[in-house]
Scaffold this motif. Structure first.
Motif, mmCIF file in Angstrom:
data_model
loop_
_atom_site.group_PDB
_atom_site.id
_atom_site.type_symbol
_atom_site.label_atom_id
_atom_site.label_comp_id
_atom_site.label_asym_id
_atom_site.label_seq_id
_atom_site.Cartn_x
_atom_site.Cartn_y
_atom_site.Cartn_z
ATOM 1 N N VAL A 1 0.848 -1.203 0.000
ATOM 2 C CA VAL A 1 0.000 0.000 0.000
ATOM 3 C C VAL A 1 0.882 1.250 0.000
ATOM 4 C CG1 VAL A 1 -1.685 1.327 1.319
ATOM 5 C CG2 VAL A 1 -1.911 -1.147 1.154
ATOM 6 N N GLN A 2 1.933 1.242 0.829
ATOM 7 C CA GLN A 2 2.856 2.383 0.852
ATOM 8 C C GLN A 2 3.469 2.608 -0.518
ATOM 9 O OE1 GLN A 2 5.555 1.180 3.935
ATOM 10 N NE2 GLN A 2 4.473 2.347 5.508
ATOM 11 N N LEU A 3 3.898 1.512 -1.120
ATOM 12 C CA LEU A 3 4.543 1.599 -2.427
ATOM 13 C C LEU A 3 3.596 2.202 -3.460
ATOM 14 C CD1 LEU A 3 7.339 0.639 -3.405
ATOM 15 C CD2 LEU A 3 6.163 -1.305 -4.450
ATOM 16 N N LEU A 4 2.328 1.775 -3.373
ATOM 17 C CA LEU A 4 1.327 2.253 -4.317
ATOM 18 C C LEU A 4 1.183 3.765 -4.223
ATOM 19 C CD1 LEU A 4 -0.119 0.121 -5.995
ATOM 20 C CD2 LEU A 4 -2.131 0.427 -4.534
ATOM 21 N N ILE A 5 1.031 4.253 -2.979
ATOM 22 C CA ILE A 5 0.843 5.692 -2.777
ATOM 23 C C ILE A 5 2.099 6.454 -3.209
ATOM 24 C CG2 ILE A 5 0.387 7.485 -1.057
ATOM 25 C CD1 ILE A 5 -1.989 5.847 -0.975
ATOM 26 N N VAL A 6 3.262 5.943 -2.775
ATOM 27 C CA VAL A 6 4.513 6.623 -3.111
ATOM 28 C C VAL A 6 4.703 6.665 -4.621
ATOM 29 C CG1 VAL A 6 7.025 6.400 -2.996
ATOM 30 C CG2 VAL A 6 5.663 6.174 -0.921
ATOM 31 N N ALA A 7 4.438 5.524 -5.278
ATOM 32 C CA ALA A 7 4.607 5.478 -6.733
ATOM 33 C C ALA A 7 3.667 6.470 -7.402
ATOM 34 C CB ALA A 7 4.345 4.069 -7.244
ATOM 35 N N PHE A 8 2.443 6.567 -6.885
ATOM 36 C CA PHE A 8 1.482 7.491 -7.465
ATOM 37 C C PHE A 8 1.966 8.934 -7.328
ATOM 38 C CE2 PHE A 8 -2.179 10.321 -6.717
ATOM 39 C CZ PHE A 8 -2.711 10.297 -7.997
ATOM 40 N N VAL A 9 2.380 9.282 -6.095
ATOM 41 C CA VAL A 9 2.815 10.664 -5.855
ATOM 42 C C VAL A 9 4.066 10.997 -6.671
ATOM 43 C CG1 VAL A 9 3.687 12.274 -4.127
ATOM 44 C CG2 VAL A 9 1.764 10.794 -3.582
ATOM 45 N N LEU A 10 5.002 10.056 -6.709
ATOM 46 C CA LEU A 10 6.228 10.339 -7.452
ATOM 47 C C LEU A 10 5.979 10.405 -8.947
ATOM 48 C CD1 LEU A 10 9.043 8.422 -5.556
ATOM 49 C CD2 LEU A 10 8.322 10.794 -5.371
ATOM 50 N N SER A 11 4.948 9.666 -9.412
ATOM 51 C CA SER A 11 4.648 9.732 -10.838
ATOM 52 C C SER A 11 4.112 11.120 -11.192
ATOM 53 C CB SER A 11 3.641 8.665 -11.234
ATOM 54 O OG SER A 11 2.359 9.027 -10.763
ATOM 55 N N LEU A 12 3.503 11.799 -10.207
ATOM 56 C CA LEU A 12 3.038 13.164 -10.455
ATOM 57 C C LEU A 12 4.212 14.102 -10.698
ATOM 58 C CD1 LEU A 12 0.228 13.662 -7.783
ATOM 59 C CD2 LEU A 12 -0.012 13.160 -10.209
ATOM 60 N N ARG A 13 5.381 13.717 -10.157
ATOM 61 C CA ARG A 13 6.542 14.589 -10.330
ATOM 62 C C ARG A 13 6.909 14.755 -11.795
ATOM 63 N NH1 ARG A 13 11.685 14.154 -6.888
ATOM 64 N NH2 ARG A 13 12.077 12.352 -8.182
ATOM 65 N N GLY A 14 6.531 13.754 -12.604
ATOM 66 C CA GLY A 14 6.837 13.836 -14.019
ATOM 67 C C GLY A 14 6.227 15.073 -14.673
ATOM 68 N N TRP A 15 5.189 15.622 -14.044
ATOM 69 C CA TRP A 15 4.527 16.805 -14.595
ATOM 70 C C TRP A 15 5.338 18.066 -14.343
ATOM 71 C CZ3 TRP A 15 -0.246 16.737 -17.112
ATOM 72 C CH2 TRP A 15 -0.888 15.495 -17.123
ATOM 73 N N PHE A 16 6.255 17.982 -13.382
ATOM 74 C CA PHE A 16 6.922 19.206 -12.979
ATOM 75 C C PHE A 16 8.339 19.248 -13.507
ATOM 76 C CE2 PHE A 16 3.904 18.220 -9.522
ATOM 77 C CZ PHE A 16 3.047 19.260 -9.755
ATOM 78 N N TYR A 17 8.904 20.466 -13.472
ATOM 79 C CA TYR A 17 10.294 20.693 -13.788
ATOM 80 C C TYR A 17 11.153 20.065 -12.703
ATOM 81 C CZ TYR A 17 14.640 23.244 -14.019
ATOM 82 O OH TYR A 17 15.955 23.570 -14.049
ATOM 83 N N LYS A 18 12.228 19.337 -13.111
ATOM 84 C CA LYS A 18 13.029 18.637 -12.098
ATOM 85 C C LYS A 18 14.498 19.046 -12.099
ATOM 86 C CE LYS A 18 11.782 14.409 -13.233
ATOM 87 N NZ LYS A 18 10.520 14.242 -13.939
ATOM 88 N N GLY A 19 14.854 20.044 -12.902
ATOM 89 C CA GLY A 19 16.268 20.396 -13.040
ATOM 90 C C GLY A 19 16.792 21.205 -11.871
ATOM 91 N N PRO A 20 17.974 21.811 -12.042
ATOM 92 C CA PRO A 20 18.542 22.619 -10.967
ATOM 93 C C PRO A 20 17.672 23.840 -10.676
ATOM 94 C CG PRO A 20 19.794 22.879 -13.004
ATOM 95 C CD PRO A 20 18.812 21.784 -13.235
ATOM 96 N N VAL A 21 17.749 24.325 -9.447
ATOM 97 C CA VAL A 21 16.871 25.430 -9.060
ATOM 98 C C VAL A 21 17.634 26.751 -8.949
ATOM 99 C CG1 VAL A 21 15.102 24.052 -7.966
ATOM 100 C CG2 VAL A 21 17.088 24.744 -6.645
ATOM 101 N N GLY A 22 18.783 26.845 -9.610
ATOM 102 C CA GLY A 22 19.509 28.107 -9.618
ATOM 103 C C GLY A 22 19.080 28.957 -10.799
ATOM 104 N N GLY A 23 19.540 30.198 -10.822
ATOM 105 C CA GLY A 23 19.101 31.117 -11.864
ATOM 106 C C GLY A 23 20.048 31.230 -13.042
#
Lengths: 307, 361
Positions: free
Chosen positions: A282-304
């Motif tokens: 169950v934990q894995l399911l939730i974690v996998a779901f939440v982390l899969s949402l990360r694919g929607w966001f920018y994941k690169g460095p956060v500097g300017g």
């Protein structure tokens, strides 16, 4: 052949570099890789082996076929509802922790004496551990606790205050122990974001809210997802406070209690393993779901830019 | 937010910082400056001179400790940066890493509530101006440093700000790119005609870009003038040193007449122009290496004899370090090739030997 020979002779250094690079690649082995061995062994002995052992054990029930334990879990009224009970505690606790910590951490993104005090204060519950927190809460939130006595003495609330030995007691304790963790994690993500980005946004017309919405939130999203996962896994495996502060026979009979009972009251290690496997699933399911949402966001460095 | 103005007036602008051990210090003291419409101003000085502090005060990123800033008749120093509407270009670009080039450039317009249908053409136009057309959909991380800085410039100018602020925009670029981007900034300024305040520690940048230069040191303005004035007539020794007067020699004063000062000590005898009233027995003379020339042997006026101690080859000319018999060192830029150890005579034009009072230590 002559032209290539001539060019090789003309650039002996470049040619030499090229050679040595291929030589390393051809050998395909970097002795520094050996440094991984202790850690790999450690993982193998202390994590992979027990996990595989438990997994295999869960398919070897006391009686019945390989899936008997799982079948039993999902047909027993004492077992399968524990998933819901645990989720009902872990989800709100995680959401509170992450989404209350976020605005506070955002307000504290600039270094200040306040931030140091707050951080120091918040580290305390982490170091105390859940049992000590439960002890304290029993005396503070209990029917004869300080909170109750104060509210009644001040005539603010005269009814009976029930914040222990029920759902709310466990939820409060999950917030007390989980909030500092979420706060410190989010604070470190926020302070990792170059403040010059927010200043650039402000010169372009973004007020504090817009800076949060368009700059901080998108850059924080992957970190928030990670924080959510860690906080959730922590809350989902709640055990001591569910026993000490909750009603372990009823409303807070979480999945870890079920596993504990199977293992140490019924001495059915096989069933206990199956419950633990389901808990992990169950934990894995939730974690996998939440982390899969990360694919929607920018994941690169956060500097300017290059700094 | 205004789109244009006649005058930006800074009056007594001061910024104090709490230093170590509670010793507050003025990073910027009593800055008075009037920026006229369309003018290009360079704030020039070594690091820590308060030039970036001044820029941040104008942008609204730092609160003032004293003084006022007015845009025509409107007082703006109490407004937050988002309500001043100045475009700013940062040293490290400060591009939003999660937004495409087009989104970065369009951000200011979006914040101003410009409809999306109007944002796109204006973004395209701004990117064309900085010669980055066709890069709209890339992320900043996919661009080179020079391209990133041009995106940052496009982002600052697309909102058509009354004033553009640039904080050392070229210092993260390599030498070649720095020259190219410098001409680019000059061209963009000519095309848009927007007032610009440009912070730099590089006197070449300031000289080549600015209409007026403000030279600063330790938070205090040393001189405000056109590039020609600051280059040829430094107001004091600090400015002279910063503007490339590499030879600064302390000598006893022998005599003074009509603004001409004669200084002499052992093997050196120089006459120069007095720039400030002298006091005391000694004075400082400042001379640029490129204004000293080789001379024929012999004891003429303003000729110094010496030995070449070090040679730095520089293409069209060489930078020589010359030592006089008494041990005074002179930097001289001279055409041709030289060997270390050679004996030379150099001539200092009296009108280019600037004499300042002795420094108080």
């Amino acid at each position: 052949m002559a032209p290539s020979g001539a060019s090789a002779a003309a650039k002996p250094q470049a040619w030499g570099e090229h050679l040595s690079a291929t030589a390393v690649r051809r050998a395909g082995f970097d002795p520094a890789l050996l440094l991984v061995v202790p850690a790999a062994l450690f993982m193998l002995l202390l994590f992979v082996y027990p996990f595989v052992y438990g997994l295999v054990l869960s398919f070897e029930p006391k009686e019945g076929g390989a899936l008997a334990n799982y079948h039993h879990f999902f047909t027993s009224n004492r077992l399968w509802p524990t998933i819901g009970t645990t989720l009902k505690l872990a989800m709100p606790a995680t959401l509170i922790n992450v989404f209350v910590a976020l605005p506070i951490a955002y307000r504290m993104r600039q270094p200040s004496p306040w931030r140091r005090t707050m951080t120091a204060l918040l580290v305390v519950p982490i170091t105390l551990g859940t049992v000590l927190i439960a002890e304290g809460m029993l005396t503070y939130f209990g029917p004869k606790g300080w909170l109750s006595q104060f509210l009644q003495a001040a005539h603010l609330y005269d009814g009976a205050i029930r914040l222990t030995h029920n759902y709310w007691g466990v939820l409060i304790s999950l917030v007390v122990s989980g909030f500092p963790f979420a706060f410190l994690l989010i604070l470190s993500y926020i302070t990792g974001i170059d403040p010059v980005l927010a200043r650039a946004a402000s010169t372009l017309g973004a007020d504090s809210r817009a800076q949060f919405r368009y700059i901080y939130l998108p850059l924080l999203a992957p970190g928030l997802a990670m924080c959510f996962c860690l906080a959730f896994v922590q809350a989902f495996s709640v055990f001591p406070s569910a026993v000490l502060l909750g009603a372990p026979a009823g409303p807070t009979r979480v999945i870890s209690i079920a596993a504990y009972e199977a293992a140490f009251e019924q001495y059915d290690y096989s069933l206990a393993s199956a419950i633990a496997m389901l808990m992990g699933f169950v934990q894995l399911l939730i974690v996998a779901f939440v982390l899969s949402l990360r694919g929607w966001f920018y994941k690169g460095p956060v500097g300017g830019g290059k700094g | 937010m205004k789109h244009d103005f006649n005058e930006l007036r800074l009056e007594g602008v001061t910024r104090r910082f709490a230093g170590v051990g509670g010793n507050a210090f003025n990073a910027l003291s009593e800055l008075n400056l009037t920026v006229r419409r369309g003018e290009f101003i360079a704030l020039l000085g070594p690091s820590g001179c308060g030039k970036s502090t001044a820029l941040n005060c104008i942008a609204g990123l730092l609160a003032l400790s004293g003084g006022t800033i007015r845009l025509d008749d409107m007082r703006i120093d109490t407004l937050p940066p988002e309500r001043r509407g100045f475009g700013m270009v940062f040293q490290n670009y400060a591009l939003f890493p999660h937004m495409s080039v087009a989104k970065n450039v369009g951000f200011g317009l979006k914040m101003r509530g410009v409809p999306a249908s109007q944002i796109a053409p204006r973004v395209t136009q701004a990117l064309k101006l900085v010669q980055l057309a066709g890069q709209e959909h890339k992320l900043p991380g996919q661009l080179s440093g020079g391209q990133q800085q041009r995106v940052a410039i496009a982002r600052a100018i697309v909102i058509e700000p009354p004033l553009i602020l640039m904080d050392e925009p070229l210092s993260n670029l390599d030498a070649k790119l720095r020259l190219e981007t410098r001409s680019e900034i000059r061209r963009i300024h000519r095309e848009l005609g927007r007032a610009t305040i440009y912070v730099t520690h590089d006197q070449d940048e300031a000289l080549s870009l600015a209409d007026r230069i403000v030279v600063m040191k330790d938070g205090v303005v040393q001189q405000v003038g056109t590039p020609e004035e600051v280059y040829a007539e430094p107001a004091n020794l600090h400015v002279a040193r910063f503007m490339g007067y590499r030879n600064v020699i302390e000598l006893p004063v022998e005599g003074e007449r009509d603004g001409r000062v004669t200084l002499a000590s052992g093997d050196i005898r120089l006459s120069g122009v007095r720039k400030l009233p002298l006091s005391g027995t000694h004075a400082m003379v400042a001379i640029r290496p490129e204004e000293i020339s080789l001379a024929a042997p012999g004891a003429h006026a303003n000729v110094i004899a010496g030995r070449v101690d070090n040679v730095e080859y520089g293409g069209r000319d060489s930078l020589l370090e010359i030592v006089t018999p008494n041990g005074t060192r002179l930097h001289v830029r001279a055409p041709g090739r030289f060997d270390a150890g050679a004996s030379v005579f150099v001539h200092v034009p009296p009108e280019r030997a600037l004499v300042y009072p002795q420094e108080v230590h």
